[in-house]
Design a protein around this motif. Structure first.
Motif, short mmCIF file in Angstrom:
data_model
loop_
_atom_site.label_atom_id
_atom_site.label_comp_id
_atom_site.label_asym_id
_atom_site.label_seq_id
_atom_site.Cartn_x
_atom_site.Cartn_y
_atom_site.Cartn_z
N TYR A 184 1.65 6.71 -6.87
CA TYR A 184 0.58 7.64 -7.23
C TYR A 184 1.03 9.09 -7.03
O TYR A 184 0.83 9.94 -7.90
CB TYR A 184 -0.67 7.35 -6.39
CG TYR A 184 -1.78 8.35 -6.58
CD1 TYR A 184 -2.60 8.29 -7.70
CD2 TYR A 184 -2.00 9.35 -5.64
CE1 TYR A 184 -3.61 9.22 -7.88
CE2 TYR A 184 -3.00 10.28 -5.81
CZ TYR A 184 -3.81 10.20 -6.93
OH TYR A 184 -4.81 11.13 -7.11
N ILE A 224 0.86 4.14 -2.94
CA ILE A 224 0.62 5.55 -2.63
C ILE A 224 1.79 6.40 -3.13
O ILE A 224 1.58 7.45 -3.74
CB ILE A 224 0.38 5.74 -1.12
CG1 ILE A 224 -0.96 5.11 -0.73
CG2 ILE A 224 0.42 7.21 -0.74
CD1 ILE A 224 -1.20 5.01 0.76
N GLU A 242 -7.61 3.05 -3.06
CA GLU A 242 -6.24 2.55 -3.04
C GLU A 242 -6.13 1.25 -2.26
O GLU A 242 -5.35 0.36 -2.63
CB GLU A 242 -5.29 3.60 -2.48
CG GLU A 242 -5.13 4.79 -3.42
CD GLU A 242 -4.31 5.92 -2.84
OE1 GLU A 242 -3.75 5.77 -1.75
OE2 GLU A 242 -4.25 6.98 -3.51
N GLN A 251 0.83 -1.21 0.00
CA GLN A 251 0.00 0.00 0.00
C GLN A 251 0.87 1.25 0.00
O GLN A 251 0.60 2.20 -0.74
CB GLN A 251 -0.95 0.01 1.19
CG GLN A 251 -1.88 1.21 1.16
CD GLN A 251 -2.93 1.17 2.26
OE1 GLN A 251 -2.91 0.30 3.11
NE2 GLN A 251 -3.83 2.12 2.23
#
Length: 70
Positions: free
Chosen positions: A18, A15, A64, A11
């Motif tokens: 992104y 992130i 997400e 994760q």
């Protein structure tokens, strides 16, 4: 336990990827005033700081998280 740590690492990587894409690529989508998922207003500060944002913080987090789970 390592399963939880692995998921958290994935994760975090998503992130970060992104955020890097947001910072380095021109956003073609306009920033929205209301979330595309829940239709709640997107905070003005988020609109100003995240060019092309389409979701509120809560919906973006859920989006997400779902991408991490597959």
């Amino acid at each position: 336990m390592s399963d939880t740590i692995d998921k958290a690492q994935i994760q975090s990587e998503l992130i970060l990827e992104y955020q890097i894409r947001q910072a380095t690529h021109k956003i073609s989508l306009p920033t929205r005033t209301h979330c595309i998922d829940c239709d709640e207003p997107i905070a003005l500060l988020r609109q100003q700081k995240v060019a092309g944002c389409q979701r509120c913080v809560a919906c973006q987090t859920q989006f997400e998280t779902q991408k991490v789970r597959g």
